[in-house]
Design a protein around this motif. Structure first.
Motif, mmCIF file in Angstrom:
data_model
loop_
_atom_site.group_PDB
_atom_site.id
_atom_site.type_symbol
_atom_site.label_atom_id
_atom_site.label_comp_id
_atom_site.label_asym_id
_atom_site.label_seq_id
_atom_site.Cartn_x
_atom_site.Cartn_y
_atom_site.Cartn_z
ATOM 1 N N LYS A 123 0.831 -1.198 0.000
ATOM 2 C CA LYS A 123 0.000 0.000 0.000
ATOM 3 C C LYS A 123 0.876 1.263 0.000
ATOM 4 O O LYS A 123 0.556 2.260 -0.664
ATOM 5 C CB LYS A 123 -0.927 -0.019 1.216
ATOM 6 C CG LYS A 123 -2.032 1.011 1.190
ATOM 7 C CD LYS A 123 -2.925 0.886 2.422
ATOM 8 C CE LYS A 123 -3.741 -0.391 2.391
ATOM 9 N NZ LYS A 123 -4.729 -0.444 3.513
ATOM 10 N N ALA A 124 1.975 1.221 0.743
ATOM 11 C CA ALA A 124 2.885 2.371 0.792
ATOM 12 C C ALA A 124 3.522 2.630 -0.571
ATOM 13 O O ALA A 124 3.637 3.777 -1.013
ATOM 14 C CB ALA A 124 3.965 2.140 1.849
ATOM 15 N N ILE A 125 3.940 1.559 -1.235
ATOM 16 C CA ILE A 125 4.551 1.716 -2.559
ATOM 17 C C ILE A 125 3.533 2.288 -3.533
ATOM 18 O O ILE A 125 3.829 3.190 -4.331
ATOM 19 C CB ILE A 125 5.097 0.366 -3.050
ATOM 20 C CG1 ILE A 125 6.265 -0.079 -2.159
ATOM 21 C CG2 ILE A 125 5.546 0.450 -4.513
ATOM 22 C CD1 ILE A 125 6.719 -1.502 -2.391
ATOM 23 N N ASN A 126 2.315 1.788 -3.481
ATOM 24 C CA ASN A 126 1.267 2.284 -4.363
ATOM 25 C C ASN A 126 0.977 3.757 -4.085
ATOM 26 O O ASN A 126 0.807 4.557 -5.029
ATOM 27 C CB ASN A 126 0.002 1.451 -4.167
ATOM 28 C CG ASN A 126 -0.999 1.629 -5.291
ATOM 29 O OD1 ASN A 126 -0.623 1.874 -6.432
ATOM 30 N ND2 ASN A 126 -2.269 1.525 -4.966
ATOM 31 N N ALA A 127 0.919 4.135 -2.794
ATOM 32 C CA ALA A 127 0.667 5.533 -2.451
ATOM 33 C C ALA A 127 1.768 6.440 -2.986
ATOM 34 O O ALA A 127 1.494 7.532 -3.514
ATOM 35 C CB ALA A 127 0.547 5.675 -0.936
ATOM 36 N N ALA A 128 3.020 6.002 -2.868
ATOM 37 C CA ALA A 128 4.140 6.810 -3.373
ATOM 38 C C ALA A 128 4.051 6.995 -4.877
ATOM 39 O O ALA A 128 4.256 8.110 -5.398
ATOM 40 C CB ALA A 128 5.464 6.152 -2.992
ATOM 41 N N ARG A 129 3.718 5.940 -5.583
ATOM 42 C CA ARG A 129 3.660 6.020 -7.037
ATOM 43 C C ARG A 129 2.454 6.846 -7.497
ATOM 44 O O ARG A 129 2.545 7.595 -8.476
ATOM 45 C CB ARG A 129 3.652 4.618 -7.632
ATOM 46 C CG ARG A 129 4.934 3.831 -7.307
ATOM 47 C CD ARG A 129 4.921 2.444 -7.916
ATOM 48 N NE ARG A 129 5.148 2.514 -9.352
ATOM 49 C CZ ARG A 129 6.351 2.440 -9.933
ATOM 50 N NH1 ARG A 129 7.438 2.316 -9.183
ATOM 51 N NH2 ARG A 129 6.456 2.488 -11.240
ATOM 52 N N LEU A 130 1.324 6.726 -6.803
ATOM 53 C CA LEU A 130 0.177 7.573 -7.124
ATOM 54 C C LEU A 130 0.522 9.047 -6.911
ATOM 55 O O LEU A 130 0.149 9.911 -7.724
ATOM 56 C CB LEU A 130 -1.021 7.182 -6.256
ATOM 57 C CG LEU A 130 -1.820 5.950 -6.668
ATOM 58 C CD1 LEU A 130 -2.829 5.588 -5.581
ATOM 59 C CD2 LEU A 130 -2.536 6.185 -7.997
ATOM 60 N N ALA A 131 1.213 9.334 -5.820
ATOM 61 C CA ALA A 131 1.569 10.723 -5.523
ATOM 62 C C ALA A 131 2.522 11.295 -6.564
ATOM 63 O O ALA A 131 2.412 12.470 -6.943
ATOM 64 C CB ALA A 131 2.186 10.816 -4.133
ATOM 65 N N ILE A 132 3.455 10.483 -7.019
ATOM 66 C CA ILE A 132 4.419 10.927 -8.034
ATOM 67 C C ILE A 132 3.699 11.352 -9.310
ATOM 68 O O ILE A 132 4.112 12.280 -10.017
ATOM 69 C CB ILE A 132 5.444 9.810 -8.331
ATOM 70 C CG1 ILE A 132 6.465 9.704 -7.192
ATOM 71 C CG2 ILE A 132 6.156 10.038 -9.662
ATOM 72 C CD1 ILE A 132 7.439 10.860 -7.122
ATOM 73 N N HIS A 133 2.595 10.687 -9.635
ATOM 74 C CA HIS A 133 1.842 11.014 -10.849
ATOM 75 C C HIS A 133 0.894 12.195 -10.647
ATOM 76 O O HIS A 133 0.249 12.644 -11.608
ATOM 77 C CB HIS A 133 1.056 9.792 -11.328
ATOM 78 C CG HIS A 133 1.920 8.672 -11.804
ATOM 79 N ND1 HIS A 133 2.827 8.805 -12.840
ATOM 80 C CD2 HIS A 133 2.046 7.384 -11.377
ATOM 81 C CE1 HIS A 133 3.460 7.659 -13.041
ATOM 82 N NE2 HIS A 133 3.006 6.781 -12.165
ATOM 83 N N GLY A 134 0.807 12.690 -9.420
ATOM 84 C CA GLY A 134 -0.024 13.859 -9.149
ATOM 85 C C GLY A 134 0.824 15.108 -9.023
ATOM 86 O O GLY A 134 2.040 15.083 -9.222
#
Length: 459
Positions: free
Chosen positions: A407-418
């Motif tokens: 979940k942490a990795i997914n959150a980081a990658r989602l944030a990078i795309h925002g």
């Protein structure tokens, strides 16, 4: 008072920072106090009482043994986990121990170490009282401590016994007590979140000491992962939980690494987290990050960075740990990292937010994107209960670390795309976690009186 990254991260033994590391520190404080007040030679008997969550899950969380080790003078950072088991058995058989390794007293675990599973002290669910008596059974000294999460201890007045030393530190360059304040510093100084924390640490240590200390913590994390690869068998405690990390490690190292499996990285992240938390469950040496129950998340995500992110290096590891510390400080100061106080959202949720924000920074994220990643990390763990089956830090705790790492990795990658702009701020999410924990029924907060802890047994 400003927290340091080295307050938040500490080396200890499993299975719990609040139930094992904290009680060990408290017991040593009490024994040291008897020595400092010249009472040691008068002590004939010591009685220890564990209340609330400590009383309810203390046996499964290793609290009883931790108290004995602390009274003997051991510290979580340096105690040998293998020797500890032999020592505890010796105390139980011989019904005696040496206070701070010197004063021999009788100690019967059945009568001198009392668990109160349904009685809590007002200040915090993790309360413990130490009493020392002389040869006439007269009370010499009595002290109550509270283990408030992450190995931190406060006394009955709410004072942190380690606060005096921290309060004497030089003022930090960039004080902050909210995510909004932290972002304001980053914007005005045009620096990253890890730069803010590093500048503050340099108020107390040299840059080389900070770097070396953080890399030493990474070494302990990596050693814990490696140890988990090779220890076969069942975890202690009676649930018959089999270690899964060794088998998964063999399968991953035996299969091709040609990239044909698009989920291969996820498999390794699962392995990293399982390794740490199986070691923790067995009483091994881990880094509280920010707690033992959530100790697998930061190492798993940091291993992901090292293994799968091109260009990963030691500078990135240092920045990762500094960024994670900034986020952890916000949880510690504005809510709680104690499962007994706010449920597992305070442990796994906090660690997930820390790891998400830290990974986002080393992936090149802006401070706003880092704050967004951390917010997602906690937002999607809000309301998470702490309901360890049989009072052991095994089910659902071990798998929960693996799930939160992904979940942490997914959150980081989602944030990078925002672009860093989002509806809910990290400060709002932390305040929501605090309020949710306050409203949560006590049986879902590390008592093993509700949730899975009850229904698995009934089934």
């Amino acid at each position: 008072m400003s927290l340091s990254a080295f307050d938040l991260y500490s080396v200890g033994i499993g299975p719990s920072s609040s139930h094992t590391v904290g009680p060990m520190r408290a017991a040593k404080m009490f024994a040291d106090l008897l020595r400092l007040e010249d009472l040691l030679d008068e002590v004939l008997r010591v009685k220890v009482e564990l209340f609330g969550s400590l009383g309810a899950t203390g046996h499964g969380h290793g609290s009883e043994g931790a108290v004995l080790l602390g009274l003997h003078g051991e510290e979580p950072e340096s105690v040998d986990p293998d020797w500890a088991g032999r020592f505890l058995e010796q105390v139980r058989v011989q019904r005696s121990l040496r206070l701070v390794g010197s004063r021999l007293i009788s100690f019967d675990c059945l009568t001198d170490l009392i668990l109160h599973p349904r009685r809590s002290l007002p200040a915090h669910p993790n309360g413990m009282t130490f009493s020392a008596f002389d040869s006439r059974s007269e009370l010499l000294r009595e002290v109550t401590y509270f283990s408030v999460g992450g190995g931190f201890i406060v006394d009955a007045s709410g004072r942190d016994p380690g606060r005096d030393a921290r309060a004497e530190r030089a003022p930090v360059r960039f004080p902050f007590d909210s995510a909004a304040g932290l972002l304001k510093i980053c914007r005005s100084e045009k620096i990253g979140i890890s730069d803010v924390v590093l500048a503050n640490e340099l108020s107390w240590r040299t840059q080389d000491a900070v770097r070396t200390g953080l890399l030493d913590l990474w070494t302990v994390m990596a050693s814990c992962v490696e140890a988990g690869y090779h220890r076969e068998g069942l975890l202690p405690g009676g649930l018959q939980v089999r270690r899964r990390a060794p088998g998964l490690y063999r399968r991953l190292t035996a299969t091709s690494a040609d990239g044909s499996d698009p989920l291969r990285a996820m498999e390794w992240v699962n392995l990293f987290a399982l390794s740490v938390n199986e070691e923790n469950a067995a009483g091994g040496r881990v880094v509280t990050a920010p707690t033992n129950g959530a100790a697998g998340i930061l190492p798993a995500v940091l291993h992901y960075y090292v293994r799968f992110v091109p260009g990963a290096d030691e500078d990135g590891i240092v920045r990762f740990l500094l960024t994670a510390a900034a986020i952890g400080m916000l949880f510690k100061q504005n809510a709680s990292i104690s499962g007994a106080e706010v449920g597992c959202q305070g442990e796994v949720g906090s660690a997930c937010a820390m790891a998400a924000g830290a990974l986002c920074e080393v992936l090149g994220g802006s401070p706003e994107q880092v704050e967004n990643a951390a917010e997602m990390g906690i937002e999607h763990n809000l309301g998470l209960t702490c309901d360890p089956v049989a009072g052991l830090v095994q089910v659902p705790c071990i798998e929960r670390n693996a799930m939160a790492s992904m979940k942490a990795i997914n959150a980081a990658r989602l944030a990078i795309h925002g672009d860093g702009h989002h509806t809910v701020t990290l400060d709002q999410a932390i305040e929501t976690m605090r309020a949710t924990g306050r409203d949560m029924h006590h049986k879902y907060k590390e008592t093993s009186l509700g949730g899975l802890a009850v229904h698995v047994v009934e089934c």
